[in-house]
Scaffold this motif. Structure first.
Motif, short mmCIF file in Angstrom:
data_model
loop_
_atom_site.label_atom_id
_atom_site.label_comp_id
_atom_site.label_asym_id
_atom_site.label_seq_id
_atom_site.Cartn_x
_atom_site.Cartn_y
_atom_site.Cartn_z
N ASN A 1 -8.85 -0.57 1.20
CA ASN A 1 -8.33 -1.24 2.58
C ASN A 1 -9.29 -0.34 3.50
OD1 ASN A 1 -6.63 -2.76 1.39
ND2 ASN A 1 -4.87 -1.28 1.92
N SER A 2 -9.76 0.80 3.51
CA SER A 2 -10.33 1.35 4.41
C SER A 2 -11.62 1.00 4.59
CB SER A 2 -10.22 2.84 4.19
OG SER A 2 -10.90 3.48 3.09
N TYR A 3 -12.37 0.29 3.76
CA TYR A 3 -13.57 -0.01 3.67
C TYR A 3 -14.14 -0.89 4.96
CZ TYR A 3 -14.40 1.35 -1.13
OH TYR A 3 -14.64 1.75 -2.46
N SER A 4 -15.19 -0.51 5.60
CA SER A 4 -15.52 -1.35 6.64
C SER A 4 -15.64 -2.97 6.36
CB SER A 4 -16.58 -0.73 7.37
OG SER A 4 -17.75 -0.82 6.74
N ASP B 1 -9.48 3.97 -1.61
CA ASP B 1 -8.68 3.17 -0.71
C ASP B 1 -9.49 2.22 -0.31
OD1 ASP B 1 -7.25 2.33 1.49
OD2 ASP B 1 -6.88 4.00 2.49
N SER C 1 0.89 -1.33 -0.01
CA SER C 1 0.17 -0.04 0.15
C SER C 1 0.57 1.20 -0.01
CB SER C 1 -0.93 -0.07 1.31
OG SER C 1 -0.31 0.10 2.45
#
Length: 103
Positions: A64-67, A62, A44
């Motif tokens: 990766n930032s998803y819940s 992004d 990343s």
């Protein structure tokens, strides 16, 4: 990190060589299940650096930032909700890069 960057830049160079000068977008997506966090961070970081080092490379979503609710049970692939969120996020990012039309 170096290998990821080198491969991306090789693709970018090839696109330019064959006459494609479109903007390139890099989404941050390294999360997959119980991956080693150190490896995820390295990739990343490389993805983020590409968007800062080249005038024709821009940040995508992004992911990766998803819940967790946006991921399937394997925490690697997106769920239907996550796919809809990703489509919405890409739409907004790409729309912001469209040339401004004169009235």
């Amino acid at each position: 990190t170096e290998a990821y960057t080198a491969h991306f830049l090789k693709v970018r160079k090839h696109l330019r060589r064959i006459g494609i000068d479109a903007s390139l977008f890099v989404a941050i997506k390294t999360r997959c299940g119980e991956d080693d966090p150190r490896q995820v961070d390295l990739i990343s970081t490389a993805q983020r650096r590409l968007t800062k080092g080249y005038a024709d490379v821009f940040a995508g979503p992004d992911i990766n930032s998803y819940s967790n609710e946006n991921y399937a049970d394997d925490y690697c692939h997106l769920s239907d909700t996550g796919i809809r969120k990703l489509a919405h996020d890409w739409g907004g990012i790409l729309e912001n890069h469209l040339p401004v039309q004169s009235p």
